[in-house]
Enzyme design. Structure first.
Site, PDB file in Angstrom:
ATOM      1  N   HIS A 264       0.797  -1.230   0.000  1.00 12.21           N
ATOM      2  CA  HIS A 264       0.000   0.000   0.000  1.00 12.21           C
ATOM      3  C   HIS A 264       0.822   1.268   0.000  1.00 12.21           C
ATOM      4  O   HIS A 264       0.257   2.360   0.137  1.00 12.21           O
ATOM      5  CB  HIS A 264      -0.928   0.064   1.217  1.00 12.21           C
ATOM      6  CG  HIS A 264      -1.967  -1.006   1.259  1.00 12.21           C
ATOM      7  ND1 HIS A 264      -3.222  -0.849   0.726  1.00 12.21           N
ATOM      8  CD2 HIS A 264      -1.925  -2.249   1.757  1.00 12.21           C
ATOM      9  CE1 HIS A 264      -3.926  -1.954   0.916  1.00 12.21           C
ATOM     10  NE2 HIS A 264      -3.152  -2.827   1.536  1.00 12.21           N
TER      11      HIS A 264
ATOM     12  N   LYS B 286      -8.325  13.741   4.422  1.00 16.25           N
ATOM     13  CA  LYS B 286      -7.395  12.601   4.410  1.00 16.25           C
ATOM     14  C   LYS B 286      -6.353  12.883   5.483  1.00 16.25           C
ATOM     15  O   LYS B 286      -6.317  13.984   6.038  1.00 16.25           O
ATOM     16  CB  LYS B 286      -6.702  12.472   3.049  1.00 16.25           C
ATOM     17  CG  LYS B 286      -6.141  13.795   2.513  1.00 16.25           C
ATOM     18  CD  LYS B 286      -5.539  13.652   1.124  1.00 16.25           C
ATOM     19  CE  LYS B 286      -6.547  13.701   0.006  1.00 16.25           C
ATOM     20  NZ  LYS B 286      -6.703  12.463  -0.726  1.00 16.25           N
TER      21      LYS B 286
ATOM     22  N   LYS C 194       0.671  14.524   0.508  1.00 14.05           N
ATOM     23  CA  LYS C 194      -0.717  14.789   0.109  1.00 14.05           C
ATOM     24  C   LYS C 194      -0.948  16.278  -0.163  1.00 14.05           C
ATOM     25  O   LYS C 194      -1.966  16.663  -0.725  1.00 14.05           O
ATOM     26  CB  LYS C 194      -1.674  14.278   1.183  1.00 14.05           C
ATOM     27  CG  LYS C 194      -1.606  12.757   1.374  1.00 14.05           C
ATOM     28  CD  LYS C 194      -2.558  12.286   2.460  1.00 14.05           C
ATOM     29  CE  LYS C 194      -2.418  10.822   2.827  1.00 14.05           C
ATOM     30  NZ  LYS C 194      -3.092   9.901   1.873  1.00 14.05           N
TER      31      LYS C 194
ATOM     32  N   THR D 122      -8.729   6.225  -1.944  1.00 12.80           N
ATOM     33  CA  THR D 122     -10.058   5.638  -2.040  1.00 12.80           C
ATOM     34  C   THR D 122     -11.105   6.728  -1.805  1.00 12.80           C
ATOM     35  O   THR D 122     -12.221   6.636  -2.321  1.00 12.80           O
ATOM     36  CB  THR D 122     -10.255   4.501  -1.018  1.00 12.80           C
ATOM     37  OG1 THR D 122      -9.731   4.924   0.248  1.00 12.80           O
ATOM     38  CG2 THR D 122      -9.545   3.238  -1.456  1.00 12.80           C
TER      39      THR D 122
ATOM     40  N   LYS E 232     -14.894   7.828  -3.701  1.00 18.21           N
ATOM     41  CA  LYS E 232     -16.146   8.163  -3.016  1.00 18.21           C
ATOM     42  C   LYS E 232     -16.682   9.499  -3.505  1.00 18.21           C
ATOM     43  O   LYS E 232     -17.901   9.665  -3.706  1.00 18.21           O
ATOM     44  CB  LYS E 232     -15.917   8.195  -1.495  1.00 18.21           C
ATOM     45  CG  LYS E 232     -15.488   6.841  -0.930  1.00 18.21           C
ATOM     46  CD  LYS E 232     -14.940   6.928   0.501  1.00 18.21           C
ATOM     47  CE  LYS E 232     -14.219   5.633   0.861  1.00 18.21           C
ATOM     48  NZ  LYS E 232     -13.400   5.736   2.091  1.00 18.21           N
TER      49      LYS E 232
HETATM   50  C1  26W Z   1       3.836   0.879  10.215  1.00 22.19           C
HETATM   51  C2  26W Z   1       3.573   2.200   9.664  1.00 22.19           C
HETATM   52  C3  26W Z   1       2.634   2.159   8.552  1.00 22.19           C
HETATM   53  C4  26W Z   1       1.286   2.002   8.801  1.00 22.19           C
HETATM   54  C5  26W Z   1       0.386   1.989   7.773  1.00 22.19           C
HETATM   55  C6  26W Z   1       3.078   2.317   7.262  1.00 22.19           C
HETATM   56  C7  26W Z   1       2.194   2.304   6.234  1.00 22.19           C
HETATM   57  C8  26W Z   1       0.843   2.135   6.483  1.00 22.19           C
HETATM   58  C9  26W Z   1      -0.146   2.095   5.359  1.00 22.19           C
HETATM   59  C10 26W Z   1       0.386   1.233   4.250  1.00 22.19           C
HETATM   60  C11 26W Z   1      -0.519   3.457   4.890  1.00 22.19           C
HETATM   61  C12 26W Z   1      -1.796   3.475   4.102  1.00 22.19           C
HETATM   62  O1  26W Z   1      -2.867   3.515   4.659  1.00 22.19           O
HETATM   63  N1  26W Z   1      -1.684   3.496   2.779  1.00 22.19           N
HETATM   64  C13 26W Z   1      -2.818   3.827   1.959  1.00 22.19           C
HETATM   65  O2  26W Z   1      -3.496   2.648   1.549  1.00 22.19           O
HETATM   66  C14 26W Z   1      -4.681   2.964   0.839  1.00 22.19           C
HETATM   67  C15 26W Z   1      -5.403   1.671   0.546  1.00 22.19           C
HETATM   68  O3  26W Z   1      -4.709   0.943  -0.397  1.00 22.19           O
HETATM   69  C16 26W Z   1      -4.352   3.749  -0.427  1.00 22.19           C
HETATM   70  O4  26W Z   1      -5.552   4.102  -1.044  1.00 22.19           O
HETATM   71  C17 26W Z   1      -3.541   4.989  -0.086  1.00 22.19           C
HETATM   72  O5  26W Z   1      -3.122   5.629  -1.265  1.00 22.19           O
HETATM   73  C18 26W Z   1      -2.346   4.621   0.751  1.00 22.19           C
HETATM   74  O6  26W Z   1      -1.674   5.786   1.206  1.00 22.19           O
END
Ligand code: 26W
Length: 795
Positions: free
Chosen positions: A348, A527, A533, A635, A639
């Site tokens: 992601h 967001k 962003k 996402t 929406k």
């Molecule tokens: C451990 C730290 C950490 C926690 C969460 C690193 C990274 C994350 C996620 C991967 C961040 C996240 O939410 N990414 C988002 O995922 C969405 C669903 O696929 C995408 O639509 C977003 O673009 C993306 O930023």
């Protein structure tokens, strides 16, 4: 079910489940009673689904996710059961508006943002498609912190959703697993055996997730950490009561709180413990279920799919190998191959700082056997692909992305652009070795929550025009296109938007004391706050526009309200400075008697799923302005498009695909492409060049730098000004001029309300592809290789 049946059931639960007399019941009691009455309606389809899946020996999909950002559940359940009208009538009889009851429910914020909300949409779609599936996660006692503003600065307070009884969950005291940590690995009869030193109990809590039309329900199973021992009796007996409860406190810490950082994993021991805790419990639970039905472990990949939502559950690779090899005696290479047959990984983010890596020392101390297995996995991989090196273990770290890649049979990105960039950047080497492993599955959102539930006005209009098939088959929205030359339809479309905006205006007035004009364009960016962003690009444009309106107050300005929402990670200083700046700008602009009739700025506190449901249907313009190449998908963008808000955006993430679907004329494109961004950055002084070339930008930056928005406190926002005019890694300045141009095109387009409404309705008509039902079908066909357990007719 009639409204009087529902009313009787509510009154029954009020009395017999909650012990309340109707005369003394408060809103919370009514909400609980309604939830229990609705839950009763879910239980039978839920049991039926379980029975059907066992009887059909269907493959089961397990979605492993550290986060499930589910929000409120009551309205969603009512909508999916088709009971909305019935519930309205029942509460009319009871003399209480249904909305009051629904809005009493706490918003379950068991996630940070996109990744967690995606998991919630996926689990709902899997139920709507009648696919036997289960979500596995953590039952955090405290979800994402609550945000408020004090003098424009973000203040965090703990979230406490379990303070009230959670109406939807069933506690499973019998579904428990012992989860070990630390200790050592010993050899017994030629086998490696992990002997953990510490341990705790993972206990299951189940929430049924009902699909569209109530045909099928799956389970969201969240794990809560419990001590193996509540009291240290020796200490208790010797009078040291506090120390006696230490083991309990320690164990419970594991599921106490959601880490609020979605960009920088800080290598925290507790986080790794959380990851192993829920992953290990989930794998064991799934294996137990498998072994109750089958006795050949080689069948596992045919019967079980584990999807890893990012690398957070990537320890599933070595843990599954350990369960198969150490505990069940499968030879190591077979164990690895079998595990790989079950596992797949979704990436992601490409941001290097967000890619999880754990120090080998920490992994070895907490999970000594897993570290050994990771070495074996690397060795097996090197033996299989001897030509190049691409290891999970490198430079004293365990790289979880590489581990998940090597242990997954498929690896997917979440938009077409993101998947291409995965192949070119972070997984370049592994992609060369395994050219068929990386595939794309563009994200989607559930139409039940994000259109039908959140936007009843638009939904009624759509159903009147094309029937109600669109809710379970969103691409039917294309049928709206033939209505777009019907002035009556567009008028009704405009009236629905206007109604939603008026509701929002009333709500903002009541909650923030700010008066908004519903005829102004509602320009919305909601967001997480992050440099990539570029909320600061948006506010810079607001500043420049304000300055221009002041220069020329009698020109024909298109009235606009810029609405922001989003939280900054508590330790993310720059993101907090952006919030502070936006709030300071809002204070000055909103108090300006000359400009405020044309331009206002509002930052709504505590953005969450519930606020999104309120804002998105009331939006005119969707801000998707990330630095190209940085937003994996987005996402929220989907929406907005579905709810008739055209996008102003860059060619990033799923924006690219949204633009292709809605048509280039119905999307306000600006900015550099991902390769152009990289090339631009090569010029050391790109920001200085951009500022020199655009006096509007220079003047807006000056206002950030001086005390325009910090009366009496010059320098308050110098950090942002210095960043932007110096390093400007996210090329805000270099995209400013084109952003300004695109915004003026938006102004002109909005001024023509007929044309605007047509464009808005076209966005709705052409966004049906962005349903999470479509995403789930893609995963089913390309990764999980299974399908629904019911036919379309329910058989
Ligand atoms: C451990 C730290 C950490 C926690 C969460 C690193 C990274 C994350 C996620 C991967 C961040 C996240 O939410 N990414 C988002 O995922 C969405 C669903 O696929 C995408 O639509 C977003 O673009 C993306 O930023």
């Amino acid at each position: 079910m009639t409204s009087s049946d529902l009313r009787d059931s509510i009154l029954h639960h009020l009395k017999y489940s909650l012990g309340k007399d109707a005369a003394h019941a408060v809103t919370q009691d009514w909400r609980m009673a309604l939830s229990l009455a609705v839950r009763d309606r879910i239980t039978d389809p839920w049991f039926d689904a379980t029975r059907t899946a066992y009887a059909g020996q269907n493959k089961r999909v397990y979605y492993l996710s550290m986060e499930f950002l589910i929000g409120r559940l009551l309205q969603d359940a009512i909508v999916n059961l088709g009971l909305l009208e019935t519930a309205h009538e029942a509460f009319t009889d009871l003399g209480l508006p249904l909305d009051t009851v629904l809005s009493n429910e706490p918003d379950a914020a068991l996630g940070n943002g996109g990744l967690g909300r995606l998991a919630a949409c996926f689990i709902e779609s899997l139920s709507s498609l009648a696919v036997p599936a289960m979500g596995y996660g953590i039952r955090y006692e405290h979800g994402l912190f609550k945000q408020s503003f004090v003098q424009g600065r973000q203040i965090e307070a703990p979230e406490d959703w379990l303070q009230q009884t959670h109406a939807w969950e069933f506690e499973r005291p019998e579904s428990t697993y012992h989860i070990g940590f630390g200790g050592r690995v010993v050899q017994k009869d030629g086998r490696s055996v992990w002997e953990p030193e510490d341990g705790l109990i993972a206990q299951a809590y189940d929430t049924p997730v009902i699909g569209w039309k109530g045909r099928w329900a799956n389970t969201l199973r969240l794990w809560s950490a419990k001590p193996t021992q509540i009291f240290d009796l020796d200490r208790f007996n010797s009078g040291d009561y506090i120390a006696a409860s230490a083991p309990e406190t320690l164990a419970r810490t594991i599921s106490r709180v959601l880490y609020p950082d979605d960009t920088t994993p800080q290598g925290k021991e507790l986080r790794l413990k959380q990851e192993f805790f829920f992953t290990a419990a989930s794998l064991r639970d799934a294996l137990r279920r498998f072994e109750s039905e089958y006795d050949d472990l080689h069948l596992l990949p045919q019967k079980v799919a584990f999807q890893l939502n990012d690398t957070h559950p990537a320890i599933a690779g070595p843990e599954l190998v350990r369960l198969l090899h150490d505990e069940r005696g499968l030879p190591m290479d077979e164990a690895i191959a079998t595990a790989r047959g079950c596992l797949a990984y979704t990436n992601h983010t490409l941001l290097p700082e967000a890619l999880e890596r754990w120090p080998v020392e920490l992994m070895g101390r907490l999970l000594p056997r897993h570290l050994q297995i990771i070495e074996r996995i690397d060795a097996a991989h090197a033996a299989e692909k001897p030509d190049r090196r691409a290891n999970a273990l490198e430079d004293g770290e365990v790289k979880m992305g590489e581990l998940a890649f090597i242990m997954g049979h498929k690896v997917n990105g979440v938009s077409a652009l993101h998947t291409d960039l995965m192949k070119q950047t972070v997984f370049k080497e592994l992609h060369r070795l395994h050219p068929d492993r990386i595939i794309n599955q563009t994200n989607g959102v559930t139409p039940r929550r994000w259109v039908l539930g959140a936007n009843p006005r638009l939904s009624t209009l759509i159903t009147d025009a094309i029937g109600d098939g669109w809710v379970g088959d969103l691409e039917q929205l294309s049928g709206l296109e033939t209505h777009l030359d019907d002035a009556g339809f567009l008028d009704r479309f405009a009236a629905a938007k206007r109604g939603n905006k008026t509701d929002l205006v009333d709500w903002v007035q009541r909650n923030q004391g700010i008066a908004l004009d519903p005829d102004a364009m509602f320009d919305v960016q909601i967001k997480r706050i992050h440099e990539y962003k570029r909320q600061h690009l948006n506010i810079l444009e607001a500043i420049a526009l304000w300055q221009e309106i002041r220069d020329n107050p009698n020109a024909d300005w298109t009235p606009r309200v810029k609405i922001f929402g989003g939280k900054a990670a508590p330790g993310y200083v720059f993101a907090k400075e952006i919030i502070h700046l936006i709030n300071d700008v809002a204070a000055v602009l909103n108090a300006d008697p000359v400009t405020s009739k044309y331009l206002k700025v509002v930052f709504l506190p505590n953005y969450n799923v519930t606020l999104a449901e309120r804002l998105i249907p009331a939006s005119d313009l969707s801000e998707q302005i990330s630095t190209a190449g940085k937003e994996a998908s987005g996402t929220g963008n989907m929406k907005f498009a579905l709810n008739g808000a055209p996008t102003i955006g860059t060619l990033d993430g799923a924006n690219v695909e949204i633009r292709e679907h809605v048509g280039t004329d119905n999307f306000f494109l600006f900015g550099m492409t991902a390769p152009e961004v990289d090339a631009r950055r090569e010029l050391g002084d790109h920001a200085a060049q951009a500022i020199a070339a655009d006096p509007r930008l220079a003047r807006a930056l000056d206002a950030v730098r001086d005390d325009t928005f910090a009366p009496g406190d010059p320098g308050r926002h110098a950090g942002i000004a210095e960043n932007l005019s110096g390093h400007d890694y996210f090329v805000v300045c270099s995209d400013f001029t084109d952003y300004w141009r695109a915004q003026r095109e938006v102004d002109a387009a909005y001024a023509d309300q007929g044309g605007w409404m047509r464009m808005a309705a076209l966005n709705t008509a052409r966004s049906g592809w962005f349903s999470s039902d479509r995403s789930m079908r893609g995963y089913l066909a390309d990764i999980w290789r299974t399908g629904p357990a019911l036919g379309a007719d329910g058989e």
